[in-house]
Motif scaffolding. Sequence first.
Motif, PDB file in Angstrom:
ATOM      1  N   ASN A 156     -11.640   1.375   8.559  1.00 33.66           N
ATOM      2  CA  ASN A 156     -12.572   0.926   7.509  1.00 33.66           C
ATOM      3  C   ASN A 156     -14.021   1.224   7.890  1.00 33.66           C
ATOM      4  OD1 ASN A 156     -10.758  -0.018   5.607  1.00 33.66           O
ATOM      5  ND2 ASN A 156     -10.740  -2.117   6.394  1.00 33.66           N
ATOM      6  N   ASP A 173      -8.878  -0.025   0.766  1.00 31.67           N
ATOM      7  CA  ASP A 173      -8.302  -0.586   1.976  1.00 31.67           C
ATOM      8  C   ASP A 173      -6.816  -0.861   1.706  1.00 31.67           C
ATOM      9  OD1 ASP A 173      -7.595  -1.847   4.276  1.00 31.67           O
ATOM     10  OD2 ASP A 173      -9.066  -3.475   4.138  1.00 31.67           O
ATOM     11  N   GLY A 225      -3.306  -4.275  -1.531  1.00 33.52           N
ATOM     12  CA  GLY A 225      -2.500  -5.188  -0.728  1.00 33.52           C
ATOM     13  C   GLY A 225      -3.405  -6.032   0.151  1.00 33.52           C
ATOM     14  N   HIS A 253       0.774   0.254  12.102  1.00 35.72           N
ATOM     15  CA  HIS A 253       1.430  -0.854  12.819  1.00 35.72           C
ATOM     16  C   HIS A 253       1.810  -2.003  11.894  1.00 35.72           C
ATOM     17  CE1 HIS A 253      -2.976  -1.447  13.097  1.00 35.72           C
ATOM     18  NE2 HIS A 253      -2.714  -2.709  12.908  1.00 35.72           N
ATOM     19  N   LYS A 254       1.612  -1.803  10.601  1.00 34.03           N
ATOM     20  CA  LYS A 254       2.059  -2.841   9.668  1.00 34.03           C
ATOM     21  C   LYS A 254       3.347  -2.351   9.007  1.00 34.03           C
ATOM     22  CE  LYS A 254      -2.388  -4.963   9.541  1.00 34.03           C
ATOM     23  NZ  LYS A 254      -3.674  -5.108   8.830  1.00 34.03           N
ATOM     24  N   SER A 295     -12.925  -7.033   8.469  1.00 34.32           N
ATOM     25  CA  SER A 295     -13.429  -5.791   9.062  1.00 34.32           C
ATOM     26  C   SER A 295     -14.502  -5.140   8.183  1.00 34.32           C
ATOM     27  CB  SER A 295     -12.287  -4.799   9.286  1.00 34.32           C
ATOM     28  OG  SER A 295     -11.562  -4.572   8.099  1.00 34.32           O
ATOM     29  N   GLY A 335      -6.985   1.064  14.840  1.00 31.27           N
ATOM     30  CA  GLY A 335      -6.531   0.071  13.866  1.00 31.27           C
ATOM     31  C   GLY A 335      -7.289   0.203  12.558  1.00 31.27           C
ATOM     32  N   GLY A 336      -6.951  -0.665  11.626  1.00 30.06           N
ATOM     33  CA  GLY A 336      -7.563  -0.640  10.308  1.00 30.06           C
ATOM     34  C   GLY A 336      -9.049  -0.978  10.343  1.00 30.06           C
ATOM     35  N   THR A 337      -9.449  -1.772  11.341  1.00 27.87           N
ATOM     36  CA  THR A 337     -10.863  -2.127  11.445  1.00 27.87           C
ATOM     37  C   THR A 337     -11.702  -0.871  11.657  1.00 27.87           C
ATOM     38  OG1 THR A 337     -10.335  -4.306  12.306  1.00 27.87           O
ATOM     39  CG2 THR A 337     -12.532  -3.461  12.812  1.00 27.87           C
ATOM     40  N   ALA A 343      -4.611  -0.846   4.235  1.00 26.38           N
ATOM     41  CA  ALA A 343      -4.088  -1.046   5.601  1.00 26.38           C
ATOM     42  C   ALA A 343      -2.701  -1.675   5.554  1.00 26.38           C
ATOM     43  CB  ALA A 343      -5.046  -1.929   6.402  1.00 26.38           C
ATOM     44  N   TRP A 344      -2.587  -2.681   4.734  1.00 25.38           N
ATOM     45  CA  TRP A 344      -1.318  -3.402   4.668  1.00 25.38           C
ATOM     46  C   TRP A 344      -0.389  -2.835   3.588  1.00 25.38           C
ATOM     47  CZ3 TRP A 344       1.138  -6.503   1.042  1.00 25.38           C
ATOM     48  CH2 TRP A 344       2.242  -7.207   1.538  1.00 25.38           C
ATOM     49  N   ASP A 396      -2.599   1.314   7.861  1.00 25.32           N
ATOM     50  CA  ASP A 396      -2.268   0.838   9.205  1.00 25.32           C
ATOM     51  C   ASP A 396      -0.801   1.118   9.494  1.00 25.32           C
ATOM     52  OD1 ASP A 396      -4.496  -0.099  10.486  1.00 25.32           O
ATOM     53  OD2 ASP A 396      -4.137  -2.225  10.069  1.00 25.32           O
ATOM     54  N   HIS A 455     -10.824  -7.892   3.716  1.00 27.75           N
ATOM     55  CA  HIS A 455     -10.571  -8.144   5.146  1.00 27.75           C
ATOM     56  C   HIS A 455     -11.895  -8.259   5.900  1.00 27.75           C
ATOM     57  CE1 HIS A 455      -9.156  -7.026   9.278  1.00 27.75           C
ATOM     58  NE2 HIS A 455      -8.074  -7.670   8.887  1.00 27.75           N
ATOM     59  N   THR A 495      -4.564  -8.920   2.674  1.00 22.69           N
ATOM     60  CA  THR A 495      -3.847  -9.418   3.850  1.00 22.69           C
ATOM     61  C   THR A 495      -3.175 -10.768   3.581  1.00 22.69           C
ATOM     62  OG1 THR A 495      -5.677  -8.406   5.029  1.00 22.69           O
ATOM     63  CG2 THR A 495      -4.084  -9.602   6.358  1.00 22.69           C
TER      64      THR A 495
HETATM   65  C1  LIG Z   1      -4.789  -5.548   9.001  1.00 20.35           C
HETATM   66  C2  LIG Z   1      -5.794  -5.164   8.015  1.00 20.35           C
HETATM   67  C3  LIG Z   1      -6.977  -4.476   8.369  1.00 20.35           C
HETATM   68  C4  LIG Z   1      -7.353  -4.035   9.759  1.00 20.35           C
HETATM   69  O1  LIG Z   1      -6.852  -4.726  10.793  1.00 20.35           O
HETATM   70  P1  LIG Z   1      -6.569  -4.115  12.254  1.00 20.35           P
HETATM   71  O2  LIG Z   1      -6.064  -5.315  12.955  1.00 20.35           O
HETATM   72  O3  LIG Z   1      -7.859  -3.613  12.801  1.00 20.35           O
HETATM   73  O4  LIG Z   1      -5.542  -3.024  12.124  1.00 20.35           O
HETATM   74  C5  LIG Z   1      -7.858  -4.134   7.371  1.00 20.35           C
HETATM   75  N1  LIG Z   1      -7.601  -4.428   6.089  1.00 20.35           N
HETATM   76  C6  LIG Z   1      -6.471  -5.066   5.701  1.00 20.35           C
HETATM   77  C7  LIG Z   1      -6.252  -5.325   4.245  1.00 20.35           C
HETATM   78  C8  LIG Z   1      -5.527  -5.454   6.649  1.00 20.35           C
HETATM   79  O5  LIG Z   1      -4.397  -6.079   6.250  1.00 20.35           O
END
Ligand SMILES: *Cc1c(COP(=O)(O)O)cnc(C)c1O
Length: 197
Positions: free
Chosen positions: A17, A146, A119, A177-178, A66, A12-14, A148-149, A175, A64, A121
């Motif tokens: 990062n 970052d 972007g 999955h987004k 993370s 995942g994004g966590t 991710a989104w 990410d 985020h 969250t």
């Molecule tokens: C979702 C997100 C993450 C990481 O989240 P995971 O649930 O670990 O995939 C990191 N940064 C941003 C900006 C996000 O939207």
Amino acid sequence: NPENALGVMCSGGTIANITALWTARNLAFPADEQFKGVVAEGLFQALKYYGYEGAAILVSKRGHYSISKAADVLGIGRDFLIAIDTDEDNRIDLEKLRIACSELKSKKIRIISIVGIAGSTETGSVDPLEEMAEIAESYHSHFHVDAAWGGPTLFSARYKSLLKGISKADSVTLDAHKQMYVPMGAGLVVFKDPSSV
Ligand SMILES: *Cc1c(COP(=O)(O)O)cnc(C)c1O
């Protein structure tokens, strides 16, 4: 080639990062004549060797959680994740970023990375990435984005210009999955320099 990596796929994004900021930390305290590098000797010896009082990561208040987790696991400490105020559009305030950077420098705190958000969250806002890249460069810091989104916005001919400046990043988190709609956790971190990991 085990010596090179253009990117890493992870859960995942966590983790993406954390991986990017881990690389940033290692690049900030490299091996030298009398020092084997932070990877071998740890952060305490690294700070001592390079003459710093601490290390910091800067991101806007919309960062985020993370990123603060990364500051914790990398041994920098969550207090050294510096959250910068945003403007009325939830973008990082560049003037406040500049002031924070110069204060850290005068306190002998090594800025290991400046993190731009492509972007956020909660608000979808995109930081002024181009200007942040310049600030990061002037402090010899890693510039992480970052995305991710918001990253997949790049696949839109119409909206990709919203992420202007992302090409200057040393690393980018995405990410799948987004906005790429992968039905299981799938984080990606890509690096500009394949030898940086
Ligand atoms: C979702 C997100 C993450 C990481 O989240 P995971 O649930 O670990 O995939 C990191 N940064 C941003 C900006 C996000 O939207």
